[in-house]
Every structure is written in C-alpha cells, then in structure tokens.
Design an enzyme around this catalytic site. Structure first.
Site, PDB file in Angstrom:
ATOM      1  N   TYR A   1      -9.623  -9.837  -8.293  1.00 31.05           N
ATOM      2  CA  TYR A   1     -10.793  -9.471  -7.392  1.00 31.05           C
ATOM      3  C   TYR A   1     -11.463  -8.332  -7.943  1.00 31.05           C
ATOM      4  O   TYR A   1     -12.021  -7.715  -7.057  1.00 31.05           O
ATOM      5  CB  TYR A   1      -9.999  -9.347  -6.018  1.00 31.05           C
ATOM      6  CG  TYR A   1     -11.111  -9.867  -4.913  1.00 31.05           C
ATOM      7  CD1 TYR A   1     -10.758 -10.790  -4.213  1.00 31.05           C
ATOM      8  CD2 TYR A   1     -12.058  -8.900  -4.587  1.00 31.05           C
ATOM      9  CE1 TYR A   1     -11.514 -11.296  -3.086  1.00 31.05           C
ATOM     10  CE2 TYR A   1     -12.990  -9.210  -3.595  1.00 31.05           C
ATOM     11  CZ  TYR A   1     -12.832 -10.386  -2.962  1.00 31.05           C
ATOM     12  OH  TYR A   1     -13.607 -10.924  -1.878  1.00 31.05           O
TER      13      TYR A   1
ATOM     14  N   GLU B   1       1.001  -1.066  -0.005  1.00 29.42           N
ATOM     15  CA  GLU B   1       0.077   0.167   0.092  1.00 29.42           C
ATOM     16  C   GLU B   1       0.789   1.196  -0.081  1.00 29.42           C
ATOM     17  O   GLU B   1       1.698   1.322   0.663  1.00 29.42           O
ATOM     18  CB  GLU B   1      -0.983  -0.103   1.299  1.00 29.42           C
ATOM     19  CG  GLU B   1      -1.753   1.437   1.559  1.00 29.42           C
ATOM     20  CD  GLU B   1      -2.715   1.813   0.401  1.00 29.42           C
ATOM     21  OE1 GLU B   1      -3.608   0.874  -0.033  1.00 29.42           O
ATOM     22  OE2 GLU B   1      -2.420   2.862  -0.101  1.00 29.42           O
TER      23      GLU B   1
ATOM     24  N   CYS C   1     -23.491 -11.446   8.190  1.00 33.81           N
ATOM     25  CA  CYS C   1     -23.159 -12.944   8.009  1.00 33.81           C
ATOM     26  C   CYS C   1     -23.897 -13.266   6.977  1.00 33.81           C
ATOM     27  O   CYS C   1     -24.863 -12.534   6.572  1.00 33.81           O
ATOM     28  CB  CYS C   1     -23.532 -13.452   9.488  1.00 33.81           C
ATOM     29  SG  CYS C   1     -25.304 -13.492   9.739  1.00 33.81           S
TER      30      CYS C   1
ATOM     31  N   HIS D   1      -9.476  -0.232 -11.932  1.00 38.35           N
ATOM     32  CA  HIS D   1     -10.345  -0.061 -12.737  1.00 38.35           C
ATOM     33  C   HIS D   1     -10.326   1.560 -13.148  1.00 38.35           C
ATOM     34  O   HIS D   1     -11.062   1.758 -14.280  1.00 38.35           O
ATOM     35  CB  HIS D   1     -11.573  -0.416 -12.051  1.00 38.35           C
ATOM     36  CG  HIS D   1     -12.260   0.489 -11.145  1.00 38.35           C
ATOM     37  ND1 HIS D   1     -11.809   0.250  -9.826  1.00 38.35           N
ATOM     38  CD2 HIS D   1     -13.069   1.642 -11.040  1.00 38.35           C
ATOM     39  CE1 HIS D   1     -12.446   1.428  -9.037  1.00 38.35           C
ATOM     40  NE2 HIS D   1     -13.261   2.128  -9.652  1.00 38.35           N
TER      41      HIS D   1
HETATM   42  P1  NAD Z   1     -10.011   2.104  -2.827  1.00 35.46           P
HETATM   43  O1  NAD Z   1      -9.518   3.066  -3.976  1.00 35.46           O
HETATM   44  O2  NAD Z   1     -10.518   2.739  -1.629  1.00 35.46           O
HETATM   45  O3  NAD Z   1      -8.461   1.669  -2.428  1.00 35.46           O
HETATM   46  C1  NAD Z   1      -7.484   1.492  -3.303  1.00 35.46           C
HETATM   47  C2  NAD Z   1      -6.088   1.280  -2.623  1.00 35.46           C
HETATM   48  O4  NAD Z   1      -5.087   0.731  -3.618  1.00 35.46           O
HETATM   49  C3  NAD Z   1      -5.731   2.757  -2.153  1.00 35.46           C
HETATM   50  O5  NAD Z   1      -5.434   2.712  -0.707  1.00 35.46           O
HETATM   51  C4  NAD Z   1      -4.492   3.255  -2.965  1.00 35.46           C
HETATM   52  O6  NAD Z   1      -3.488   3.918  -2.296  1.00 35.46           O
HETATM   53  C5  NAD Z   1      -4.056   1.698  -3.169  1.00 35.46           C
HETATM   54  N1  NAD Z   1      -3.046   1.749  -4.612  1.00 35.46           N
HETATM   55  C6  NAD Z   1      -3.326   2.033  -5.560  1.00 35.46           C
HETATM   56  N2  NAD Z   1      -2.364   1.893  -6.629  1.00 35.46           N
HETATM   57  C7  NAD Z   1      -1.406   1.194  -5.726  1.00 35.46           C
HETATM   58  C8  NAD Z   1      -0.419   0.442  -6.279  1.00 35.46           C
HETATM   59  N3  NAD Z   1       0.155   0.655  -7.558  1.00 35.46           N
HETATM   60  N4  NAD Z   1       0.255  -0.112  -5.385  1.00 35.46           N
HETATM   61  C9  NAD Z   1       0.271  -0.016  -3.980  1.00 35.46           C
HETATM   62  N5  NAD Z   1      -1.065   0.317  -3.428  1.00 35.46           N
HETATM   63  C10 NAD Z   1      -1.883   0.915  -4.468  1.00 35.46           C
HETATM   64  O7  NAD Z   1     -10.572   1.062  -3.247  1.00 35.46           O
HETATM   65  P2  NAD Z   1     -11.238  -0.268  -2.729  1.00 35.46           P
HETATM   66  O8  NAD Z   1     -12.804   0.395  -2.087  1.00 35.46           O
HETATM   67  O9  NAD Z   1     -10.281  -0.785  -1.702  1.00 35.46           O
HETATM   68  O10 NAD Z   1     -11.456  -1.190  -3.950  1.00 35.46           O
HETATM   69  C11 NAD Z   1     -10.295  -1.783  -4.377  1.00 35.46           C
HETATM   70  C12 NAD Z   1     -10.798  -2.465  -5.733  1.00 35.46           C
HETATM   71  O11 NAD Z   1     -11.355  -3.717  -5.517  1.00 35.46           O
HETATM   72  C13 NAD Z   1     -11.838  -1.725  -6.639  1.00 35.46           C
HETATM   73  O12 NAD Z   1     -11.275  -1.571  -7.914  1.00 35.46           O
HETATM   74  C14 NAD Z   1     -12.944  -2.513  -6.462  1.00 35.46           C
HETATM   75  O13 NAD Z   1     -13.684  -2.121  -7.306  1.00 35.46           O
HETATM   76  C15 NAD Z   1     -12.391  -3.693  -6.433  1.00 35.46           C
HETATM   77  N6  NAD Z   1     -13.485  -4.637  -5.553  1.00 35.46           N
HETATM   78  C16 NAD Z   1     -13.380  -4.999  -4.460  1.00 35.46           C
HETATM   79  C17 NAD Z   1     -14.332  -5.822  -4.030  1.00 35.46           C
HETATM   80  C18 NAD Z   1     -14.427  -6.248  -2.451  1.00 35.46           C
HETATM   81  O14 NAD Z   1     -15.557  -6.815  -1.951  1.00 35.46           O
HETATM   82  N7  NAD Z   1     -13.451  -6.244  -1.929  1.00 35.46           N
HETATM   83  C19 NAD Z   1     -15.365  -6.342  -4.800  1.00 35.46           C
HETATM   84  C20 NAD Z   1     -15.359  -5.969  -6.072  1.00 35.46           C
HETATM   85  C21 NAD Z   1     -14.499  -5.172  -6.406  1.00 35.46           C
END
Ligand code: NAD
Length: 552
Positions: free
Chosen positions: A322, A196, A408, A267
């Site tokens: 993911y 991160e 849950c 994305h």
């Molecule tokens: P977010 O934007 O809140 O967090 C993304 C994080 O990635 C940020 O903290 C950013 O600093 C970090 N980041 C970005 N580029 C980076 C890199 N090159 N190296 C290291 N860190 C980096 O997004 P989120 O809400 O956590 O969602 C993340 C992704 O997961 C989205 O594309 C979302 O659509 C996808 N997703 C998550 C779920 C789930 O249930 N967890 C489901 C479907 C899709």
C-alpha cells in the site's frame, strides 16, 4: 527530534466568521495549519510530527510561530515563501497570485539517500515532509478514508462479487493514514484485523469510531475475527502487537486472510517501523540511543514481515503493497521474491477518466456548513451513483476531527461545478465562512511515487497551479515512499465568495484535474487517451498519433 513546546491555547485553531489575518486565503492557511496540530487531528498531541513516520508541520516551534505571525500580517498582494518548514521571505506579487509558495525536502538527484537527509535534518536544513505544512488540508485519516475505501471496493468487485462480506482483511498500522483502514474495510462489509504496537493510537481510532474493538491477545483477536467472518459481520479489530507476531500466529494456525497489506511506515525504518525482536518500550529507547542498531533490527523485521506476507500469499491471500516501500526494503536486505507482493492498480482507471479525490473543509469550524455542502453536492450530481452511495455512508460513519471536512470522488467538470457552487454558498451567506478546497496527493498529476518516468508531471502541476492562481502551492520530495522515490505537488484553493475567487476556481479546478490525465496518456493508457481526446487536451494526440500500450 525537535523539542515539544506545544501550547494548546496559543495554537488553538481560530473558528467562526471573523478574520484574524488580512484576507481569507491567509486565514485559511493559518486555520488549516493549526488544525493539523489540533490533538483531535495530530498523530500525537503536542508534537509537530503529523504522520507517515516523521513528517512535520513546520521545522520547529520557533518557525511555526514565525509562520503564524507572517500569515497574520501579510497583505493581499504578497506571496509568502516557505522553504523546508522555515519562513523564508515575502515577495510583492498580485491579488491573483498564490499567497503561499512552499518547497520541502528537495535534493539534487545524485545526493538523495537517508544518511544525507538525516545529516541535513540535524543541521536544521531539511525537514521530513509530504504535503505539510504546505497543504494543511491534508486531513489525515478523514482525507484518506475514501481512497482506501475505493481501493477495497475495487478489490471487492474484482475478487469477491462486489462486497467484502464474509472476508478477513489483515493489515498493520493505525497511524495517520493507516487509521483509515478499519473503517474503509467495514464500510465494504468486511472484517478488519489490524496490528498496531501503539495502544494510544488504537484507543484514538476507537474514540473517533474508525475502529470497533481493541484486543490485546493475538489468538483471541484471530478467533474473534474468524467468528465475525463466518457470521458475515462487518467489524474491525485493532490487535495490540507487532505485525510480524500477528502474521506468525496466523501462519502457525494456518489462518489465511482473504486480503493482506501493510500500512506501517516501513519506508522509514528508523522512525516509522517497530522491530519485532524486542519490546515496544525497549525499542523506543534504542531508537534514540543507537539509531544504527535500531535500523538493523527494523530491517530484519521488515524482511521477516514480507517473508510472511509471501507465505500467506502462496496459500491464497491477495497480498498487496500500500505504498510504504516495504517490498523494496525487504528486497534490499536480500529477499529476492519481495516484489511478488504486488502493487495494485485499482484506481488508476478512475484517474484516467479524470475522476479523482475532491476534498473541502469548512473554515468556520461549523459542521452545519459541511451539511450545506453535502446537500448541495447530492442535489447537483444525482447521476453519480457511486458518489451518492459514498456520501450516505460518509455522513453516517465519519466523525469530524478538528475543522469539519468532506472528501468525495468527482469527475472533471463536476469538480469545477462544485467549486463554483461552494463559492456561491459563501457569497450568499448560506455558510458562515469560506470553504477551502483541495485534493489528495493520491491523484495522477501531483504525485510521482517510485516512478522513473513521471517526475516532470508533479513539477508541471505545481507550475500550472501557480499560474492559475491557486491559494497556495507546494512541492515536496520524499513523500510516502522514502528519500529519492517520490515528488508530490499540493494545492489549495479558497472559495471566499468573491468574483475573483470564482475566476480562480474555474482555472484551478479545470487545470489541476487535466494535469492528472496527462501522465497516463503519456504512459499509453487507452482510457486516459480517450479522456484527453474528448477534452482536446493532449497536443500529441491532436497533431500526431500516440501508440496505446496499456489496456485500461
Ligand atoms: P504513521 O507513521 O502515522 O503510522 C504508522 C503506524 O504503524 C504507527 O502507528 C506505528 O506504531 C505502526 N507500526 C510501525 N511498525 C509496526 C509494526 N512492526 N507492527 C505494528 N505496528 C507498527 O504512518 P501513516 O501516515 O499511517 O502511513 C503509513 C504508511 O502508508 C506510510 O509508509 C505511507 O507512506 C503509506 N501510504 C499510505 C497511503 C494512504 O493513502 N493511506 C498512501 C500512500 C502511502
């Protein structure tokens, strides 16, 4: 980007048993909207941006103020219409109609692309949104933790004899949804190593006990992760670096993780992904001053990122996407094998049996109200062993953030029974205020992501929930996988202890999960067809024969 004029006192979430609106449904919407801006919950305190790159809670602070005022003054036979984060109008409806109807980020299909989206955004005509603010019960990490836990639990049972003990699990992104990754992995007894770039977010995950350690040196982080893996110790490490740099170090040292995924917001390369060829500080400036150039750098990094995932996959890592569209971005830039990083089908079989994410939130703000609901759920469904196991861990390990809540996975009848039982808790005064119930958009019915044949279902889901009298219903385009690739529907139903609420709960908590079985039936999933048959659901199955094409 909108100006930040966040006032923590003005936007504090009301708690307790006293209404500040004219009814508990409006009150629920108000409390959950403000809860999402609560610094404990929000991705960055003081901003409207909540998660997934740039998704916002309202168009801007003026719109937010107007939404708050409207919620406070509207009557119990009115419906408030919100369009793209902007308060639009109030319609006279009736007491059983939704109090809020919301649509965000919709495009006519032929016009969908990021440039068009951004152009409209600059004019205030479009807002990046997922389930917000329409579905403010979208409790971010608290809410996604079980879906992520279930995903890793399925990986554990499919590949590692039921536990991640002694495995190294690598990912990136500790944002709003990705922040659930470390805890989900350690709850499955594995080691998590997550890159991160934002140190504040690493610290935040440590404060909320989702993450155990922060390490700033990449090699030291890898060493510590390897030691813990060898010792079979479940720990999670946030490493302050770019994902590409972490994977480059792993490849150079021939360290092959057991599982590998990514939850950066790839994305949306402009606001969700940090390029690796420059410092984080420099990237922050470039992003604002030259967005086009920034996007080119981000795309180059995404290409390299997926290339490294493929390399580690070829050496034995279980590498999966993911839901952040990273494969498509890399593929568009010319990486032809990008789709070899596979999309797991770990939880669709649960959906096909009509098991899904059931979440609820105590509008009182009192954690004892969640304790009362936890005890009730545990007592009501003693035969649901996986839920009991989850609840035990969740009670121990998940720290409440903002309004206390729980998630849950429950089966179909269980969701309806639980909703009615919660309504009774409210009616008999065993909890201090109503309970708001929802589900994740990660469910079959309400979400069509990157799908070219399922888009009718979320739209129908929203219509069915409106007809059934959900407390609020929302429809969003653009969700987790970028402009043009998804449609989602949200719903919340407030159990306020009244007889009317009981009738609405029956309809919504029966129909909404039913709508989730329909897409896999349509696709030809055998388990879904069996579920539909058992519940007399699908007219095609009742009157005709539908060929089953998919085993699970
Ligand atoms: P977010 O934007 O809140 O967090 C993304 C994080 O990635 C940020 O903290 C950013 O600093 C970090 N980041 C970005 N580029 C980076 C890199 N090159 N190296 C290291 N860190 C980096 O997004 P989120 O809400 O956590 O969602 C993340 C992704 O997961 C989205 O594309 C979302 O659509 C996808 N997703 C998550 C779920 C789930 O249930 N967890 C489901 C479907 C899709």
């Amino acid at each position: 980007m909108h100006q930040t004029i966040y006032d923590p006192v003005k936007y504090a979430t009301p708690i307790g048993s006293k209404l500040t609106c004219k009814g508990w449904i409006q009150e629920g919407a108000l409390r959950m909207l403000l809860n999402n801006l609560n610094p404990e919950v929000a991705k960055h305190a003081g901003e409207l941006i909540k998660y997934v790159g740039s998704c916002e809670a309202a168009g801007n602070f003026e719109d937010l103020d107007c939404i708050i005022t409207t919620l406070k003054m509207m009557e119990n036979d009115e419906t408030f219409v919100i369009q793209n984060g902007k308060p639009a109008c109030i319609m006279k409806t009736h007491k059983d109609a939704p109090r809020l109807l919301i649509s965000n980020s919709q495009h006519v299909p032929g016009c969908v692309n990021w440039d068009h989206f951004d152009e409209l955004g600059k004019k205030g005509l479009m807002m990046a949104d997922q389930m917000t603010p329409a579905d403010p019960i979208d409790l971010i990490s608290q809410a996604t933790v079980q879906g992520t836990y279930e995903t890793y639990a399925t990986i554990a049972s499919r590949y590692f004899k039921g536990t991640l003990k002694g495995t190294l699990n690598v990912s990136a992104g500790l944002g709003s949804l990705g922040g659930a990754q470390p805890l989900s992995i350690t709850m499955n007894e594995g080691v998590a190593l997550i890159a991160e770039v934002d140190e504040g977010l690493i610290n935040k995950r440590i404060d909320s006990r989702y993450l155990d350690l922060k390490i700033t040196d990449i090699d030291k982080a890898i060493d510590q992760a390897l030691e813990a893996t060898a010792a079979g110790k479940a720990i999670s490490i946030g490493v302050l670096c770019n994902a590409v740099h972490l994977l480059e170090h792993m490849v150079a040292r021939n360290v092959v993780p057991d599982t590998l995924t990514d939850q950066t917001s790839a994305h949306d390369p402009l606001t969700g992904y940090w390029p690796h060829e420059m410092s984080y500080e420099f990237a922050k400036v470039l992003r604002i001053e030259n967005p086009k150039q920034y996007t080119l750098y981000a795309d180059t990094s995404i290409y390299r990122h997926v290339e490294l995932m493929l390399d580690l996959q070829s050496k034995g890592s279980i590498s999966f996407d993911y839901g952040n569209n990273i494969r498509s971005r890399a593929n568009e830039r010319g990486l032809k094998d990008a789709f070899n990083v596979f999309v797991p089908d770990y939880i669709r079989s649960l959906f096909s049996q009509n098991k899904g994410p059931f979440r609820w939130l105590a509008l009182s703000g009192d954690p004892n109200d969640i304790t009362a609901t936890d005890e009730l759920i545990i007592k009501m469904f003693p035969e649901n062993k996986s839920m009991l196991r989850w609840m035990k861990m969740a009670k121990e390990k998940i720290t409440f953030q903002g309004l206390p809540s729980r998630i849950c996975w429950l089966g179909h009848d269980e969701r309806e029974e639980a909703g009615l039982a919660f309504n009774e808790l409210v009616r008999t005064g065993k909890v201090k205020a109503p309970i708001a119930i929802s589900r994740d958009h990660l469910d079959n019915g309400p979400a069509a992501c990157s799908s070219n044949h399922e888009t009718d279902w979320p739209i129908l889901n929203a219509l069915v929930n409106t007809a059934g009298g959900a407390s609020w219903v929302s429809l969003h385009h653009h969700g987790t996988v970028s402009a043009g690739n998804s449609t989602h529907a949200g719903m919340v139903i407030v159990a306020d202890g009244t007889d009317d609420a009981a009738l609405r709960l029956r309809r919504i908590l029966r129909n909404d999960p039913y709508m989730g079985v329909m897409p896999p039936v349509d696709t030809g999933y055998k388990i879904a067809q069996r579920t539909a048959r058992e519940n007399n659901l699908d007219l095609n199955l009742i009157f005709n024969t539908v060929a089953s094409t998919v085993e699970v």
